[in-house]
Enzyme design. Structure first.
Site, PDB file in Angstrom:
ATOM      1  N   LYS A   1      -8.920 -11.478  -5.551  1.00  0.00           N
ATOM      2  CA  LYS A   1      -9.938 -11.599  -4.524  1.00  0.00           C
ATOM      3  C   LYS A   1     -11.005 -10.527  -4.694  1.00  0.00           C
ATOM      4  O   LYS A   1     -10.712  -9.390  -5.054  1.00  0.00           O
ATOM      5  CB  LYS A   1      -9.278 -11.469  -3.146  1.00  0.00           C
TER       6      LYS A   1
ATOM      7  N   LYS B   1     -13.744  -4.702  -1.722  1.00  0.00           N
ATOM      8  CA  LYS B   1     -14.499  -3.457  -1.637  1.00  0.00           C
ATOM      9  C   LYS B   1     -13.762  -2.301  -2.289  1.00  0.00           C
ATOM     10  O   LYS B   1     -14.380  -1.315  -2.702  1.00  0.00           O
ATOM     11  CB  LYS B   1     -14.760  -3.120  -0.157  1.00  0.00           C
TER      12      LYS B   1
ATOM     13  N   LYS C   1       0.815  -1.211   0.000  1.00  0.00           N
ATOM     14  CA  LYS C   1       0.000   0.000   0.000  1.00  0.00           C
ATOM     15  C   LYS C   1       0.849   1.262   0.000  1.00  0.00           C
ATOM     16  O   LYS C   1       0.502   2.251  -0.656  1.00  0.00           O
ATOM     17  CB  LYS C   1      -0.951  -0.014   1.203  1.00  0.00           C
TER      18      LYS C   1
END
Length: 391
Positions: free
Chosen positions: A255, A258, A160
């Site tokens: 995967k 959201k 990230k």
């Protein structure tokens, strides 16, 4: 900080973490420090008669089929077997930029979805993470015992921060595994449902529990008037059953998430009927004849069949036999119908719960009270063991 599973569960992770300590570190955990009991025999009456499980989901974005099948649906069976605490991890939701006006709304919605999916507040404690202040307090105490090198090795932080850039990454993104450890250790948790992407964080939690037990527990703690041998239980992983990992509708190798930019990639729990039909109709497939599980060249086929299997409650063999000669057009219609039938009662119950704010507030308040009773006892012991002056 989830998921979890089903019937006769699951193999517990027996692999001991191997996080390396800095060369200058004097800490060397003793073999006997890793145990599954957190108090001495004299306190046995205080140990829950059943094992304790904790898990939670962030209130970011809309909860989708992956959250449901991979975590929440499995919690329903867990609440019938274990002492369970399921919370909305709103403190984790602010590790990245967020919409302050949407946070409380999303938190209430997530709690309502928990209940609508079948979490029973008479069996499980349902609460909001930030409503139990001990989470943040214990995080600070644990952070003083967490080597920076441990956090720098966290894969999710590396990924990230690389995407966002150092100037746009907050310190919380680096330290949130310590908050996750606090979430788990506060409740003397025996088992933690984890997926592949959270195994490393649980390993850190286990190492941190060992480290604090060694530094402040045992004889040192007893000399200060403390009770019991160690401060924290060292939790074990509860591994999801096969088929619980739900992949994207647009990429069978990724995967369901959201945070994915396209809403087409996921089925949201609250999606209306026409949206579900449209998403399934447009989802990625392949040109192979028939349908089959476990062909590495057909990840989308395996994903869609797995979703159908879990939603219908059938065995893998039954689904394989039913669908082996289907074409994609027929199967997509069958899958969409199954999803609509399964999600409709959840959506109805969600509407009932959200139409009665007092009901939801009462459940969250009671859940936070029960959680605080456990958390405050743990926190008090840690303060005492670390030498703080009693209030």
């Amino acid at each position: 900080m989830g998921r979890a599973l089903l019937s006769q569960i699951l193999a517990l992770s027996t692999t001991s973490p191997r996080l390396l300590y800095p060369a200058r570190e004097v800490f060397r955990p003793r073999p006997q420090s890793r145990c599954n009991c957190s108090v001495a025999a004299s306190e046995a009456s205080q140990i829950p008669k059943v094992k304790r499980v904790v898990s939670g989901v962030q209130p970011t974005g809309t909860l989708h089929l992956g959250n449901y099948l991979g975590a929440i649906k499995n919690w329903i069976s867990l609440q019938n077997t274990y002492e369970t605490l399921f919370f909305i991890v709103d403190l984790h939701a602010i590790t990245v930029p967020h919409d302050a006006q949407e946070l409380s709304k999303a938190t209430r919605s997530t709690a309502a979805i928990y209940l609508a999916c079948g979490i029973d507040p008479t069996k499980a404690s349902v609460f909001v993470q930030s409503h139990v202040h001990a989470h943040v307090e214990l995080m600070w105490l644990l952070s003083t015992a967490t080597p920076l090198g441990w956090l720098n090795k966290m894969i999710q932080f590396k990924e990230k921060s690389r995407k966002a850039g150092d100037e746009n990454v907050g310190v919380a993104l680096l330290t949130y595994p310590v908050l996750m450890a606090s979430d788990i250790l506060l409740y003397q948790s025996d088992l933690v449902p984890v997926g592949d992407d959270q195994k490393q964080h649980l390993e850190l939690t286990r190492e941190l529990a060992d480290r604090v037990n060694y530094l402040y527990g045992g004889r040192k703690w007893k000399k200060m008037g403390g009770k019991g041998g160690v401060l924290f239980k060292v939790p074990e992983a509860l591994i999801p059953p096969a088929g619980a990992r739900v992949m994207s509708l647009t990429d069978g190798l990724s995967k369901m998430s959201k945070s994915a930019p396209s809403d087409q990639s996921r089925i949201n729990i609250l999606d209306p009927k026409d949206v579900i039909v449209n998403k399934i109709k447009r989802c990625k497939t392949d040109s192979f004849p028939g349908l089959e599980f476990d062909n590495p060249e057909r990840p989308e086929c395996n994903n869609l069949l797995s979703i159908y299997q879990v939603i219908t409650g059938r065995t893998k063999e039954e689904v394989a036999l039913e669908c082996q000669d289907m074409n994609w057009g027929t199967f997509k219609g069958t899958l969409a119908d199954a999803l609509i039938d399964h999600l409709h009662p959840i959506q109805q119950r969600y509407q009932e719960i959200t139409s009665d704010p007092a009901y939801l507030d009462g459940i969250l308040s009671e859940g936070a009270r029960k959680a605080s009773d456990i958390a405050d006892a743990t926190l008090s012991n840690v303060y005492q063991a670390m030498g703080f002056l009693k209030r």
